[in-house]
Design an enzyme around this catalytic site. Structure first.
Site, mmCIF file in Angstrom:
data_model
loop_
_atom_site.group_PDB
_atom_site.id
_atom_site.type_symbol
_atom_site.label_atom_id
_atom_site.label_comp_id
_atom_site.label_asym_id
_atom_site.label_seq_id
_atom_site.Cartn_x
_atom_site.Cartn_y
_atom_site.Cartn_z
ATOM 1 N N GLU A 36 37.804 -78.596 -41.908
ATOM 2 C CA GLU A 36 36.518 -78.874 -42.546
ATOM 3 C C GLU A 36 35.454 -78.253 -41.650
ATOM 4 O OE1 GLU A 36 36.254 -80.144 -45.406
ATOM 5 O OE2 GLU A 36 37.843 -81.589 -45.758
ATOM 6 N N CYS A 93 27.273 -81.809 -42.510
ATOM 7 C CA CYS A 93 27.945 -80.584 -42.936
ATOM 8 C C CYS A 93 27.546 -80.208 -44.365
ATOM 9 C CB CYS A 93 29.448 -80.747 -42.806
ATOM 10 S SG CYS A 93 30.055 -82.270 -43.539
HETATM 11 P P1 NAD Z 1 32.548 -77.797 -32.530
HETATM 12 O O1 NAD Z 1 33.451 -76.874 -33.269
HETATM 13 O O2 NAD Z 1 31.795 -77.256 -31.376
HETATM 14 O O3 NAD Z 1 33.386 -79.028 -31.934
HETATM 15 C C1 NAD Z 1 34.163 -79.869 -32.758
HETATM 16 C C2 NAD Z 1 35.293 -80.474 -31.938
HETATM 17 O O4 NAD Z 1 36.216 -79.456 -31.542
HETATM 18 C C3 NAD Z 1 34.851 -81.161 -30.653
HETATM 19 O O5 NAD Z 1 35.592 -82.355 -30.502
HETATM 20 C C4 NAD Z 1 35.223 -80.147 -29.585
HETATM 21 O O6 NAD Z 1 35.458 -80.707 -28.314
HETATM 22 C C5 NAD Z 1 36.502 -79.573 -30.151
HETATM 23 N N1 NAD Z 1 36.864 -78.255 -29.658
HETATM 24 C C6 NAD Z 1 36.095 -77.310 -29.099
HETATM 25 N N2 NAD Z 1 36.795 -76.175 -28.841
HETATM 26 C C7 NAD Z 1 38.055 -76.433 -29.264
HETATM 27 C C8 NAD Z 1 39.249 -75.646 -29.322
HETATM 28 N N3 NAD Z 1 39.299 -74.380 -28.883
HETATM 29 N N4 NAD Z 1 40.338 -76.212 -29.884
HETATM 30 C C9 NAD Z 1 40.308 -77.470 -30.364
HETATM 31 N N5 NAD Z 1 39.204 -78.256 -30.325
HETATM 32 C C10 NAD Z 1 38.095 -77.735 -29.795
HETATM 33 O O7 NAD Z 1 31.602 -78.426 -33.602
HETATM 34 P P2 NAD Z 1 30.367 -79.445 -33.382
HETATM 35 O O8 NAD Z 1 29.233 -78.680 -32.770
HETATM 36 O O9 NAD Z 1 30.832 -80.682 -32.708
HETATM 37 O O10 NAD Z 1 30.007 -79.848 -34.883
HETATM 38 C C11 NAD Z 1 29.052 -79.171 -35.650
HETATM 39 C C12 NAD Z 1 29.708 -78.320 -36.691
HETATM 40 O O11 NAD Z 1 30.651 -79.080 -37.434
HETATM 41 C C13 NAD Z 1 28.745 -77.775 -37.717
HETATM 42 O O12 NAD Z 1 29.019 -76.407 -37.963
HETATM 43 C C14 NAD Z 1 29.040 -78.586 -38.960
HETATM 44 O O13 NAD Z 1 28.714 -77.989 -40.172
HETATM 45 C C15 NAD Z 1 30.483 -78.830 -38.818
HETATM 46 N N6 NAD Z 1 30.863 -80.009 -39.589
HETATM 47 C C16 NAD Z 1 31.638 -79.823 -40.697
HETATM 48 C C17 NAD Z 1 31.975 -80.899 -41.492
HETATM 49 C C18 NAD Z 1 32.817 -80.741 -42.717
HETATM 50 O O14 NAD Z 1 33.342 -81.719 -43.223
HETATM 51 N N7 NAD Z 1 32.984 -79.557 -43.244
HETATM 52 C C19 NAD Z 1 31.545 -82.163 -41.133
HETATM 53 C C20 NAD Z 1 30.760 -82.311 -39.997
HETATM 54 C C21 NAD Z 1 30.442 -81.216 -39.227
#
Ligand code: NAD
Length: 469
Positions: free
Chosen positions: A244, A278
């Site tokens: 997502e 999101c």
């Molecule tokens: P992010 O991708 O920076 O981090 C998300 C999670 O992934 C964190 O827990 C982080 O520690 C972890 N992470 C980071 N690098 C990783 C790797 N290489 N492998 C595995 N895990 C890793 O995102 P964010 O800044 O926390 O969230 C914001 C983004 O999330 C926005 O783009 C938003 O649109 C999206 N979002 C999407 C939805 C949806 O349902 N589509 C919902 C909420 C947020």
């Protein structure tokens, strides 16, 4: 009760010298110290989850669902404490579509995962043969979540995975570990040891869990960039993925629409959780005939909404959750201004309220090509773009790598014709961003793949298994 005297907060925080300082999103003051789990902690959590999985699966649907219902009741009973932790850590106000709403969503979604029926399907039957499709546990599921709706998004991943007989290792965002550890703490008062473990590590721990050979499925919600990394790491462990990812949802207001009737829904479609959602409305295309009226009404709403700290009962909009997001929003608005766009209201920080407050902002007279339109702002800013030709605006709405949600506003029959031509996982008509635990939710294109919620969501955390006689 203040969050400082919360026993739930005490249960999940650690001593100063062992933990990560978690600031109150509104004030920047330290609200507590989260554990910093290491790769060794992750290995132990995965080993525990693996060891517990067969016993958890053997309980069967009814017993697991019963334990999940008890966990949901515990989350409901602890809802106020949970909401206060979310309000402080993430920043969303207690009221409105805020922290109490998020805490309530947690127990609603756990109950829905427990109660949704999923029977084996007979896929072929003839005189001498019969094939049934069963949904069996996958094993250990990794639940990797972001910071914007920290507890609720983690629950969307955890609850269906547990219901289907998997065990779960959950990795919250490094910005919001406490909200996730709090909801896990409440659930674990009713779950057997090893079935659900929270690992509050940084991005490296996230990468280690996603690529771990004992992980059978990764439920990931976060940025498209991280999603791509997880796809790469799944080449090694062949973990199934639900991704997502980000969205840049377009809304289209049709000619002749009654603006007063939709203004408040448009506003909250964009500004829910101060825009850090999101599937929020992130670019609004409005027909020339109603453009000025939409801009005026949205601006009046934006400038009148109470903005303040999450724990203040009067607030309905809060701060940006962290400095990184505050900087992204500030730069996008400054860039729009420098391109000659009209900042109708807002367009500036509110430093008197705290370090990361930004006023609700409506930007008019802006076009596609400006980063504020083309990129995900994830903050309290809505660009409103004028259009005259419907075919052209549908093409512009579809001209995005992101395709999570979209909405069409106006006469329902006309709106439905437009909805059918929009490329996105969901298209709402005369609403935006409303979610229901029984209605599948997921993106297409750069917004990821896989569905959450309802029976589709349960199937996504199970292995299909055919039995043919
Ligand atoms: P992010 O991708 O920076 O981090 C998300 C999670 O992934 C964190 O827990 C982080 O520690 C972890 N992470 C980071 N690098 C990783 C790797 N290489 N492998 C595995 N895990 C890793 O995102 P964010 O800044 O926390 O969230 C914001 C983004 O999330 C926005 O783009 C938003 O649109 C999206 N979002 C999407 C939805 C949806 O349902 N589509 C919902 C909420 C947020």
């Amino acid at each position: 009760m203040t969050a400082q005297t919360s026993t739930l907060l005490d249960a999940i925080t650690v001593a100063t010298d062992q933990g990560r300082a978690i600031p109150d999103a509104a004030t920047g003051e330290i609200m507590g110290y989260a554990p910093v789990h290491t790769i060794a902690d992750l290995e132990a959590a995965i080993a525990g989850a693996k060891a517990a999985q067969a016993g958890w699966a053997a309980l069967g649907h009814e017993e697991r669902s019963e334990l999940l219902r008890r966990a949901a009741a515990e989350v409901e009973a602890g809802g106020e404490e949970l909401a206060r932790i979310i309000a402080q850590e993430q920043g969303k106000p207690l009221n409105g579509l805020g922290a109490r709403f998020e805490a309530a969503g947690c127990h609603v979604w756990i109950r829905s995962a427990a109660d949704t029926p999923l029977e084996p399907e007979v896929v072929f039957e003839a005189e001498d043969t019969r094939s049934e499709l069963h949904y069996v546990p996958l094993g250990v599921v990794a639940a990797i979540s972001p910071w914007n709706w920290p507890a609720l998004i983690a629950i969307w991943q955890i609850a269906p995975a547990l219901r289907m007989g998997n065990t779960v290792v959950a990795k919250p965002s490094e910005y919001t570990p406490l909200s996730v550890l709090a909801v896990i703490e409440l659930m674990n008062r009713h779950l057997p040891e090893g079935v659900l473990t929270g690992i509050a590590g940084d991005r490296e721990v996230g990468a280690a869990i996603a690529g771990h050979p004992s992980i059978d499925k990764v439920m990931f919600t976060g940025s498209t960039k991280t999603g791509r990394e997880i796809v790469k790491s799944s080449a090694n462990n062949l973990a199934r993925l639900t991704l997502e990812l980000g969205g840049n949802d377009a809304g289209i207001v049709l000619p002749g629409t009654d603006v007063t009737g939709i203004a408040e829904k448009l506003f909250w479609g964009a500004f829910i959780n101060t825009g850090q959602t999101c599937a929020a409305l992130k670019r609004l295309y409005v027909h020339d005939s109603v453009y000025d009226e939409v801009v005026d009404q949205l601006s009046a709403l934006a400038s009148s909404m109470p903005l303040g700290p999450g724990l203040n009962e009067d607030s309905v909009l809060g701060p940006l959750s962290n400095k990184q997001q505050f900087d992204i929003v500030t730069n996008l608005v400054d860039d729009a201004r420098s391109r000659g766009a009209r900042i109708v209201t807002g367009g500036e920080a509110a430093p008197e309220l705290g370090p990361h407050f930004y006023r609700a902002t409506i930007v008019a007279d802006i076009e596609d090509g400006a980063p504020l339109v083309d990129e995900e702002q994830f903050g309290p800013v809505l660009p409103v773009i004028r259009y005259t030709d419907l075919d052209d605006v549908i093409a512009r709405a579809n001209n995005s790598e992101q395709a999570l949600g979209a909405s069409v506003w106006g006469d329902p029959a006309e709106a439905r014709k437009v909805a059918e031509r929009i490329e996105s996982g969901t298209v709402w008509i005369n609403q935006h961003g409303t979610l229901n635990p029984m209605v599948p939710f997921g993106g297409v294109k750069g917004s990821g793949y896989g569905l959450e919620f309802g029976a589709h969501g349960l199937k996504a955390v199970a292995a299909p298994k055919v039995i043919t006689t």
